[in-house]
Design a protein around this motif. Structure first.
Motif, PDB file in Angstrom:
ATOM      1  N   ASP A  68       2.242  27.811   3.927  1.00 46.33           N
ATOM      2  CA  ASP A  68       1.708  26.599   3.296  1.00 46.33           C
ATOM      3  C   ASP A  68       2.808  25.744   2.670  1.00 46.33           C
ATOM      4  O   ASP A  68       2.862  24.532   2.869  1.00 46.33           O
ATOM      5  CB  ASP A  68       0.671  26.961   2.237  1.00 46.33           C
ATOM      6  N   THR A  69       3.695  26.375   1.903  1.00 46.36           N
ATOM      7  CA  THR A  69       4.770  25.623   1.251  1.00 46.36           C
ATOM      8  C   THR A  69       5.731  25.060   2.285  1.00 46.36           C
ATOM      9  O   THR A  69       6.165  23.911   2.178  1.00 46.36           O
ATOM     10  CB  THR A  69       5.524  26.538   0.261  1.00 46.36           C
ATOM     11  N   ALA A  70       6.052  25.873   3.296  1.00 47.38           N
ATOM     12  CA  ALA A  70       6.949  25.403   4.354  1.00 47.38           C
ATOM     13  C   ALA A  70       6.303  24.226   5.099  1.00 47.38           C
ATOM     14  O   ALA A  70       6.988  23.248   5.439  1.00 47.38           O
ATOM     15  CB  ALA A  70       7.270  26.534   5.317  1.00 47.38           C
ATOM     16  N   ARG A  71       4.999  24.283   5.320  1.00 51.18           N
ATOM     17  CA  ARG A  71       4.298  23.188   6.000  1.00 51.18           C
ATOM     18  C   ARG A  71       4.399  21.904   5.169  1.00 51.18           C
ATOM     19  O   ARG A  71       4.620  20.826   5.702  1.00 51.18           O
ATOM     20  CB  ARG A  71       2.835  23.546   6.238  1.00 51.18           C
ATOM     21  N   ASN A  72       4.242  22.008   3.839  1.00 52.14           N
ATOM     22  CA  ASN A  72       4.367  20.830   2.979  1.00 52.14           C
ATOM     23  C   ASN A  72       5.764  20.233   3.065  1.00 52.14           C
ATOM     24  O   ASN A  72       5.925  19.014   3.145  1.00 52.14           O
ATOM     25  CB  ASN A  72       4.043  21.190   1.529  1.00 52.14           C
ATOM     26  N   ILE A  73       6.773  21.074   3.046  1.00 54.74           N
ATOM     27  CA  ILE A  73       8.161  20.593   3.132  1.00 54.74           C
ATOM     28  C   ILE A  73       8.399  19.946   4.489  1.00 54.74           C
ATOM     29  O   ILE A  73       8.997  18.868   4.578  1.00 54.74           O
ATOM     30  CB  ILE A  73       9.144  21.752   2.881  1.00 54.74           C
ATOM     31  N   LEU A  74       7.926  20.596   5.543  1.00 53.67           N
ATOM     32  CA  LEU A  74       8.106  20.041   6.891  1.00 53.67           C
ATOM     33  C   LEU A  74       7.376  18.704   7.030  1.00 53.67           C
ATOM     34  O   LEU A  74       7.876  17.778   7.668  1.00 53.67           O
ATOM     35  CB  LEU A  74       7.602  21.031   7.940  1.00 53.67           C
ATOM     36  N   SER A  75       6.213  18.591   6.416  1.00 48.18           N
ATOM     37  CA  SER A  75       5.454  17.337   6.482  1.00 48.18           C
ATOM     38  C   SER A  75       6.201  16.220   5.771  1.00 48.18           C
ATOM     39  O   SER A  75       6.268  15.088   6.268  1.00 48.18           O
ATOM     40  CB  SER A  75       4.081  17.502   5.844  1.00 48.18           C
ATOM     41  N   LYS A  76       6.761  16.531   4.598  1.00 51.31           N
ATOM     42  CA  LYS A  76       7.477  15.506   3.835  1.00 51.31           C
ATOM     43  C   LYS A  76       8.726  15.019   4.558  1.00 51.31           C
ATOM     44  O   LYS A  76       9.132  13.872   4.378  1.00 51.31           O
ATOM     45  CB  LYS A  76       7.850  16.030   2.451  1.00 51.31           C
ATOM     46  N   LYS A  77       9.338  15.872   5.364  1.00 54.33           N
ATOM     47  CA  LYS A  77      10.540  15.473   6.088  1.00 54.33           C
ATOM     48  C   LYS A  77      10.230  14.936   7.488  1.00 54.33           C
ATOM     49  O   LYS A  77      11.132  14.528   8.201  1.00 54.33           O
ATOM     50  CB  LYS A  77      11.520  16.645   6.196  1.00 54.33           C
ATOM     51  N   GLY A  78       8.977  14.949   7.901  1.00 58.86           N
ATOM     52  CA  GLY A  78       8.588  14.346   9.169  1.00 58.86           C
ATOM     53  C   GLY A  78       8.587  15.273  10.361  1.00 58.86           C
ATOM     54  O   GLY A  78       8.374  14.824  11.490  1.00 58.86           O
ATOM     55  N   VAL A  79       8.808  16.552  10.148  1.00 53.91           N
ATOM     56  CA  VAL A  79       8.840  17.502  11.266  1.00 53.91           C
ATOM     57  C   VAL A  79       7.459  17.621  11.899  1.00 53.91           C
ATOM     58  O   VAL A  79       7.333  17.612  13.133  1.00 53.91           O
ATOM     59  CB  VAL A  79       9.350  18.881  10.791  1.00 53.91           C
ATOM     60  N   GLU A 101      10.356   5.706  18.480  1.00 55.30           N
ATOM     61  CA  GLU A 101      10.268   4.486  17.670  1.00 55.30           C
ATOM     62  C   GLU A 101       9.340   4.694  16.462  1.00 55.30           C
ATOM     63  O   GLU A 101       9.682   4.322  15.337  1.00 55.30           O
ATOM     64  CB  GLU A 101       9.747   3.338  18.540  1.00 55.30           C
ATOM     65  N   LYS A 102       8.195   5.321  16.685  1.00 51.80           N
ATOM     66  CA  LYS A 102       7.265   5.593  15.591  1.00 51.80           C
ATOM     67  C   LYS A 102       7.897   6.528  14.560  1.00 51.80           C
ATOM     68  O   LYS A 102       7.759   6.329  13.354  1.00 51.80           O
ATOM     69  CB  LYS A 102       5.973   6.227  16.115  1.00 51.80           C
ATOM     70  N   PHE A 103       8.604   7.532  15.052  1.00 57.81           N
ATOM     71  CA  PHE A 103       9.237   8.490  14.148  1.00 57.81           C
ATOM     72  C   PHE A 103      10.320   7.805  13.309  1.00 57.81           C
ATOM     73  O   PHE A 103      10.398   8.006  12.098  1.00 57.81           O
ATOM     74  CB  PHE A 103       9.835   9.655  14.949  1.00 57.81           C
ATOM     75  N   LYS A 104      11.140   6.973  13.933  1.00 55.93           N
ATOM     76  CA  LYS A 104      12.205   6.284  13.192  1.00 55.93           C
ATOM     77  C   LYS A 104      11.625   5.300  12.173  1.00 55.93           C
ATOM     78  O   LYS A 104      12.148   5.168  11.069  1.00 55.93           O
ATOM     79  CB  LYS A 104      13.148   5.566  14.146  1.00 55.93           C
ATOM     80  N   ALA A 105      10.532   4.620  12.519  1.00 55.16           N
ATOM     81  CA  ALA A 105       9.889   3.708  11.570  1.00 55.16           C
ATOM     82  C   ALA A 105       9.356   4.489  10.365  1.00 55.16           C
ATOM     83  O   ALA A 105       9.520   4.061   9.218  1.00 55.16           O
ATOM     84  CB  ALA A 105       8.749   2.955  12.252  1.00 55.16           C
ATOM     85  N   TRP A 106       8.753   5.643  10.631  1.00 57.89           N
ATOM     86  CA  TRP A 106       8.234   6.469   9.545  1.00 57.89           C
ATOM     87  C   TRP A 106       9.371   6.963   8.651  1.00 57.89           C
ATOM     88  O   TRP A 106       9.265   6.945   7.424  1.00 57.89           O
ATOM     89  CB  TRP A 106       7.464   7.659  10.121  1.00 57.89           C
ATOM     90  N   ILE A 107      10.471   7.391   9.261  1.00 52.43           N
ATOM     91  CA  ILE A 107      11.634   7.892   8.507  1.00 52.43           C
ATOM     92  C   ILE A 107      12.208   6.789   7.629  1.00 52.43           C
ATOM     93  O   ILE A 107      12.518   7.014   6.450  1.00 52.43           O
ATOM     94  CB  ILE A 107      12.717   8.443   9.461  1.00 52.43           C
ATOM     95  N   SER A 108      12.356   5.582   8.159  1.00 53.73           N
ATOM     96  CA  SER A 108      12.935   4.491   7.358  1.00 53.73           C
ATOM     97  C   SER A 108      12.023   4.141   6.181  1.00 53.73           C
ATOM     98  O   SER A 108      12.496   3.888   5.072  1.00 53.73           O
ATOM     99  CB  SER A 108      13.205   3.263   8.218  1.00 53.73           C
ATOM    100  N   GLU A 109      10.712   4.147   6.393  1.00 53.61           N
ATOM    101  CA  GLU A 109       9.760   3.883   5.310  1.00 53.61           C
ATOM    102  C   GLU A 109       9.851   4.978   4.247  1.00 53.61           C
ATOM    103  O   GLU A 109       9.872   4.697   3.040  1.00 53.61           O
ATOM    104  CB  GLU A 109       8.342   3.818   5.871  1.00 53.61           C
ATOM    105  N   LYS A 110       9.934   6.211   4.689  1.00 55.01           N
ATOM    106  CA  LYS A 110      10.013   7.355   3.776  1.00 55.01           C
ATOM    107  C   LYS A 110      11.309   7.299   2.957  1.00 55.01           C
ATOM    108  O   LYS A 110      11.301   7.578   1.756  1.00 55.01           O
ATOM    109  CB  LYS A 110       9.940   8.653   4.580  1.00 55.01           C
TER     110      LYS A 110
END
Length: 181
Positions: A68-79, A101-110
């Motif tokens: 669960d904790t690893a999933r939260n961390i992975l979600s916050k980093k976009g994995v 493109e979607k992933f990079k847009a999400w990363i820049s927003e984050k």
């Protein structure tokens, strides 16, 4: 063999930091692991996460289950998002360019949100420092004023004593003159 993406505790008592590792589900928490995927340090503000996104996605594609904790961390980093987008690419719903493109847009927003959070924390620290400095200046000014007042009172007391002594001497002188006359 079932594989889990989980946290492995390191650091000293009261100051933990964690490695995010891919490990056999039967292995001990801090025991043998297959691959180190990243680092999570909750002691900093905001918490520091250094993650190899491609390695984490590779393990998820191979069937590793995050805790669960690893999933939260992975979600916050976009994995988890990247894993989801690659599932869409496999099914033909997206092209690889669209997914990237979607992933990079999400990363820049984050990253923008994270930078704003760091700036907010820094601003709060600066405001707290400024308030503490003002309070200290007030205390110092009050101390100086009290010291000046005490010094003035002491000088006034010494002056009053001198005047009393002078008045006593002049009274004695006047008494001696009247006694002689």
């Amino acid at each position: 063999m079932s594989v889990k993406l989980r946290l492995q505790r390191h650091g000293k008592k009261g100051k933990p930091f964690y490695w995010l590792v891919a490990a056999d589900a039967r292995a001990k928490r801090d025991g043998k692991f297959l691959e180190k995927v990243g680092i999570y340090n909750p002691n900093t503000n905001p918490a520091t996460v250094d993650l190899d996104v491609d390695a984490a996605v590779k393990w998820l594609e191979n069937g590793a289950q995050p805790t669960d904790t690893a999933r939260n961390i992975l979600s916050k980093k976009g994995v988890m998002l990247k894993y989801h987008l690659l599932g869409g690419v496999r099914k033909g719903a997206l092209t690889e360019e669209q997914a990237e493109e979607k992933f990079k847009a999400w990363i820049s927003e984050k990253e923008g949100k994270l930078q704003a959070e760091k700036d907010g924390v820094n601003a709060e620290v600066e405001v707290a420092k400024a308030k503490a400095l003002e309070a200290e200046k007030e205390v110092n000014a009050k101390r100086e004023a009290d010291a000046a007042a005490a010094k003035a009172e002491a000088e006034a007391a010494v002056k009053a004593e001198e005047e009393a002594a002078n008045a006593e001497v002049s009274e004695e002188g006047a008494a001696e003159e009247s006694a002689e006359a």
